[in-house]
Scaffold this motif. Structure first.
Motif, short mmCIF file in Angstrom:
data_model
loop_
_atom_site.label_atom_id
_atom_site.label_comp_id
_atom_site.label_asym_id
_atom_site.label_seq_id
_atom_site.Cartn_x
_atom_site.Cartn_y
_atom_site.Cartn_z
N UNK A 1 -10.16 6.89 0.18
CA UNK A 1 -9.62 5.79 -0.44
C UNK A 1 -11.01 5.06 -1.20
N UNK A 2 -10.71 4.75 -2.70
CA UNK A 2 -11.62 3.85 -2.82
C UNK A 2 -11.47 2.34 -2.15
N UNK B 1 6.11 5.76 5.91
CA UNK B 1 4.79 5.98 5.51
C UNK B 1 4.71 7.44 5.08
N UNK B 2 4.21 7.67 3.78
CA UNK B 2 3.64 8.94 3.49
C UNK B 2 4.80 9.68 3.28
N UNK C 1 -7.04 10.33 4.20
CA UNK C 1 -6.92 9.83 2.98
C UNK C 1 -8.11 9.42 2.65
N UNK D 1 -8.63 0.45 -3.21
CA UNK D 1 -7.64 1.33 -4.16
C UNK D 1 -6.58 1.55 -3.67
N UNK D 2 -5.93 2.46 -4.48
CA UNK D 2 -4.44 2.79 -4.25
C UNK D 2 -4.30 3.26 -2.64
N UNK D 3 -3.50 2.66 -2.06
CA UNK D 3 -3.36 3.14 -0.61
C UNK D 3 -1.86 4.04 -0.32
N UNK D 4 -1.34 4.48 -1.48
CA UNK D 4 -0.37 5.38 -1.60
C UNK D 4 0.76 5.21 -0.93
N UNK D 5 1.28 3.86 -0.88
CA UNK D 5 2.61 3.55 -0.13
C UNK D 5 3.18 2.69 -1.37
#
Lengths: 116, 116
Positions: free
Chosen positions: B52-53, A107-108, B50, A55-59
């Motif tokens: 994460x799914x 990152x982040x 994090x 799922x979303x790795x947020x990057x």
């Protein structure tokens, strides 16, 4: 075998249309994961390396992105034609592909050259 | 911050009905990920950890499963009521929850006590 020697997570997230942040899947995330899985198998690494959908790795502004654990090497803006190099260099020989690495400063972060 | 200090992947895979191997999502994988995310935030770890799914992590007979990187600690048969302990012990204090760990001999094996 026991644990995976390496575990690669490829973002396959897709946001609803009109979302503010971009998504990895429509930029090729799913095909990347499939190509990586095939290349891992072809390199004889099927029993030691897993190419995993995530799922979303947020990057999101750096997508499509993937992360290789346990070393926590992040790759961004990955194209299909980069997959073989990632497998040959990093997953077979343990040498991260520097030209594809996301900088620590990307990152982040709420702000970087890719996220003005 | 730069990299996540810890990155937890919770399997949310769901196979088609009638599949031979079981799936984590119908056994609570999605709720686990949501609860973990909430507990991580409540513990003040939102910027460093994090939740994460993930797609199939391939330890299906031990589900719902999750894995914590970079230390590669695998948890299996995780229940919602285990989430707080995982956060308090492992993610806050760095002490893996031994009673929930999957044995090395259960990982990536065609046969173990849970996969006869």
């Amino acid at each position: 075998m026991a644990k995976f020697e390496r575990h690669v997570f490829v973002c396959g997230n897709e946001r609803l249309e009109g979302a503010v942040r971009p998504s990895c899947r429509p930029r090729g995330g799913r095909q990347l994961k499939d190509a990586l899985k095939d290349a891992v198998k072809a390199a004889g690494l099927k029993n030691t390396v897993r190419a995993n959908e995530a799922g979303c790795l947020d990057q999101c502004e750096h997508g499509p992105v993937m992360v290789v654990y346990p070393e926590a090497v992040w790759y961004g803006f990955v194209k299909l034609e980069d997959v073989q190099e990632i497998v040959n260099e990093h997953l077979v020989h343990g040498r991260p592909v520097e030209r594809l690495r996301l900088a620590e400063s990307c990152l982040n972060t709420p702000s970087c050259p890719h996220r003005p």
